[in-house]
Design a protein around this motif. Sequence first.
Motif, mmCIF file in Angstrom:
data_model
loop_
_atom_site.group_PDB
_atom_site.id
_atom_site.type_symbol
_atom_site.label_atom_id
_atom_site.label_comp_id
_atom_site.label_asym_id
_atom_site.label_seq_id
_atom_site.Cartn_x
_atom_site.Cartn_y
_atom_site.Cartn_z
ATOM 1 N N PRO A 172 0.816 -1.219 0.000
ATOM 2 C CA PRO A 172 0.000 0.000 0.000
ATOM 3 C C PRO A 172 0.847 1.264 0.000
ATOM 4 C CG PRO A 172 -0.037 -1.019 2.166
ATOM 5 C CD PRO A 172 0.662 -1.982 1.260
ATOM 6 N N GLU A 173 0.225 2.327 -0.418
ATOM 7 C CA GLU A 173 0.911 3.624 -0.507
ATOM 8 C C GLU A 173 1.298 4.166 0.864
ATOM 9 O OE1 GLU A 173 -0.131 7.280 -3.272
ATOM 10 O OE2 GLU A 173 -1.446 7.282 -1.510
ATOM 11 N N ALA A 174 0.455 3.947 1.852
ATOM 12 C CA ALA A 174 0.690 4.536 3.179
ATOM 13 C C ALA A 174 0.327 3.552 4.276
ATOM 14 C CB ALA A 174 -0.129 5.819 3.340
ATOM 15 N N GLU A 175 0.974 3.731 5.419
ATOM 16 C CA GLU A 175 0.698 2.932 6.614
ATOM 17 C C GLU A 175 0.803 3.821 7.839
ATOM 18 O OE1 GLU A 175 3.051 -0.389 9.282
ATOM 19 O OE2 GLU A 175 3.003 -0.702 7.095
ATOM 20 N N VAL A 176 -0.150 3.714 8.744
ATOM 21 C CA VAL A 176 -0.158 4.502 9.978
ATOM 22 C C VAL A 176 -0.525 3.583 11.137
ATOM 23 C CG1 VAL A 176 -1.400 6.284 11.288
ATOM 24 C CG2 VAL A 176 -0.672 6.746 8.944
ATOM 25 N N THR A 177 0.159 3.759 12.263
ATOM 26 C CA THR A 177 -0.193 3.052 13.489
ATOM 27 C C THR A 177 -0.685 4.043 14.530
ATOM 28 O OG1 THR A 177 1.359 1.232 13.143
ATOM 29 C CG2 THR A 177 0.672 1.651 15.401
ATOM 30 N N LEU A 178 -1.778 3.713 15.154
ATOM 31 C CA LEU A 178 -2.308 4.460 16.290
ATOM 32 C C LEU A 178 -2.064 3.644 17.546
ATOM 33 C CD1 LEU A 178 -5.757 5.559 14.802
ATOM 34 C CD2 LEU A 178 -3.580 6.779 14.719
ATOM 35 N N MET A 179 -1.701 4.333 18.646
ATOM 36 C CA MET A 179 -1.320 3.615 19.859
ATOM 37 C C MET A 179 -1.781 4.379 21.085
ATOM 38 S SD MET A 179 2.553 2.496 21.002
ATOM 39 C CE MET A 179 2.863 1.732 19.426
ATOM 40 N N ALA A 180 -2.044 3.623 22.153
ATOM 41 C CA ALA A 180 -2.392 4.239 23.439
ATOM 42 C C ALA A 180 -2.033 3.284 24.558
ATOM 43 C CB ALA A 180 -3.874 4.581 23.500
ATOM 44 N N GLU A 181 -1.605 3.828 25.690
ATOM 45 C CA GLU A 181 -1.402 2.999 26.882
ATOM 46 C C GLU A 181 -2.767 2.617 27.432
ATOM 47 O OE1 GLU A 181 1.175 4.680 29.763
ATOM 48 O OE2 GLU A 181 2.897 4.833 28.392
ATOM 49 N N ARG A 182 -2.966 1.332 27.600
ATOM 50 C CA ARG A 182 -4.262 0.832 28.050
ATOM 51 C C ARG A 182 -4.067 -0.397 28.927
ATOM 52 N NH1 ARG A 182 -5.866 5.021 26.183
ATOM 53 N NH2 ARG A 182 -7.605 5.353 24.716
ATOM 54 N N SER A 183 -4.951 -0.562 29.905
ATOM 55 C CA SER A 183 -5.019 -1.836 30.609
ATOM 56 C C SER A 183 -5.453 -2.894 29.610
ATOM 57 C CB SER A 183 -6.028 -1.764 31.758
ATOM 58 O OG SER A 183 -7.354 -1.619 31.245
ATOM 59 N N LEU A 184 -5.218 -4.153 29.934
ATOM 60 C CA LEU A 184 -5.590 -5.223 29.001
ATOM 61 C C LEU A 184 -7.088 -5.221 28.686
ATOM 62 C CD1 LEU A 184 -4.885 -7.745 27.348
ATOM 63 C CD2 LEU A 184 -5.184 -9.087 29.439
ATOM 64 N N PRO A 185 -7.983 -5.187 29.677
ATOM 65 C CA PRO A 185 -9.412 -5.224 29.333
ATOM 66 C C PRO A 185 -9.845 -4.020 28.488
ATOM 67 C CG PRO A 185 -9.087 -5.771 31.646
ATOM 68 C CD PRO A 185 -7.776 -5.269 31.145
ATOM 69 N N GLN A 186 -9.389 -2.821 28.850
ATOM 70 C CA GLN A 186 -9.779 -1.641 28.101
ATOM 71 C C GLN A 186 -9.145 -1.628 26.715
ATOM 72 O OE1 GLN A 186 -12.108 0.824 28.973
ATOM 73 N NE2 GLN A 186 -11.862 1.150 26.765
ATOM 74 N N ILE A 213 -3.194 -0.080 16.736
ATOM 75 C CA ILE A 213 -4.097 -0.227 15.599
ATOM 76 C C ILE A 213 -3.347 0.202 14.341
ATOM 77 C CG2 ILE A 213 -6.228 0.565 14.511
ATOM 78 C CD1 ILE A 213 -7.242 1.183 17.382
ATOM 79 N N ARG A 214 -3.418 -0.590 13.288
ATOM 80 C CA ARG A 214 -2.730 -0.253 12.040
ATOM 81 C C ARG A 214 -3.743 -0.052 10.915
ATOM 82 N NH1 ARG A 214 1.409 -4.671 10.117
ATOM 83 N NH2 ARG A 214 -0.552 -5.763 9.790
ATOM 84 N N LEU A 215 -3.456 0.959 10.091
ATOM 85 C CA LEU A 215 -4.257 1.225 8.904
ATOM 86 C C LEU A 215 -3.327 1.316 7.706
ATOM 87 C CD1 LEU A 215 -5.386 3.487 11.318
ATOM 88 C CD2 LEU A 215 -7.345 3.150 9.808
ATOM 89 N N GLU A 216 -3.759 0.783 6.566
ATOM 90 C CA GLU A 216 -2.962 0.801 5.352
ATOM 91 C C GLU A 216 -3.855 1.128 4.159
ATOM 92 O OE1 GLU A 216 0.393 -2.559 5.843
ATOM 93 O OE2 GLU A 216 -1.653 -3.318 6.060
ATOM 94 N N GLY A 217 -3.250 1.697 3.110
ATOM 95 C CA GLY A 217 -4.002 1.977 1.894
ATOM 96 C C GLY A 217 -3.515 3.229 1.215
ATOM 97 N N ASP A 236 -3.184 7.963 19.695
ATOM 98 C CA ASP A 236 -2.273 8.891 19.037
ATOM 99 C C ASP A 236 -1.476 8.168 17.958
ATOM 100 O OD1 ASP A 236 -2.905 11.134 20.681
ATOM 101 O OD2 ASP A 236 -1.641 10.275 22.269
ATOM 102 N N THR A 237 -1.081 8.885 16.923
ATOM 103 C CA THR A 237 -0.188 8.333 15.911
ATOM 104 C C THR A 237 1.176 8.069 16.533
ATOM 105 O OG1 THR A 237 -1.340 9.608 14.212
ATOM 106 C CG2 THR A 237 0.828 8.714 13.640
ATOM 107 N N ALA A 238 1.760 6.921 16.225
ATOM 108 C CA ALA A 238 3.040 6.547 16.852
ATOM 109 C C ALA A 238 3.842 5.656 15.917
ATOM 110 C CB ALA A 238 2.791 5.815 18.165
#
Length: 354
Positions: A172-186, A213-217, A236-238
């Motif tokens: 794919p042309e682009a790839e972005v990862t979103l990330m956040a500190e979270r407890s396992l259940p959340q 979370i990863r997005l591509e396209g 947040d993007t990371a």
Amino acid sequence: MKPASESELSEMIRGARAFLIQGGGTRRIGQTVGELLETSALAGVELYEPGALTLIARAGTPLAEVQTILAAERQRLAFEVPDLRKLLDREGTSTIGGVVAANASGPRRVQVGACRDALLGVRFVDGTGAIVKNGGRVMKNVTGYDLVKLMAGSQGVLGVLTEVSFKVQAVPEAEVTLMAERSLPQGLADLRAALGSPYDISGAAWIAGRAMIRLEGMAGSVAYRAGKLRDLLAFDTAEADWSAVRDVTLFAGRPGAVWRVSVKPTEAAPLIARLGLEAVCDWGGGLVWLLDPTGTADVRAALSGNGHATLMRTLPGAMSVPVFQPESLAVAKLTAGLRAKFDPRGVFNPGMMG
């Protein structure tokens, strides 16, 4: 033994001996006995048509060779093959046939499916020495027995793969990862929300206290979808290394048994809480890797029949536990029937998978 051709392999199998089937020896799990039969000499890419997104290779072709050829045309195997050599403390060269035999599939499975879903066709030699071909060069509906799907994940107990063909994917042309500190259940709840959204996720994992979370396209589409998910979930993007999820590197080189558990995503967090083990979660919680430092956790009992657990790595001298999930009586009957059909003399990987 290392046959150099399909016909030579067929002749070897016609003999009345048991074989331990191996490509590069990087993925095999479970106990088996027999004379080592390696497929690494059955190597080479036989056809690659970038415009048709089709590749055909002999089973012993190194995975790295396939990936290099595809990368030159900005294409890839969509299902993101894991490299578990460090996790399993293995050396050797992964082969494309071994990938198929293990149905090896990584984080992108949530979007594109598993290795078996990219397979177009297979050739293999069965336990009588007969050469069998199934499938072709294009995706189509099939009638009768879909041996392409059957051979993927069969661990070499039904036949020795000699050739595989795939539908490949453009990078794919682009790839972005979103990330956040979270407890396992959340974190797993957020991943399920992302997977249930219309924003076409290609990766959803939780590792070391972070949800990813990863997005591509296409670049514009990725930017739009990422913005919507940031607003929805406060991620947040990371920068992120998805190979750490794919290859479970967090557990590599650390003592302990390692379990690979398939479970309903909603059941992942309760299961991990019951066991009290360190975990890496992929596929939004549908795949759980567990590290058991003492090798004593009763993972299958904790599942209570609501999942599937494979013991990928054990401890020397640990209690004897079946590597593969014990089958129900009905499934075991079907399995035995298949093995009797494709390997009537029981020469392939005897002792593996029960």
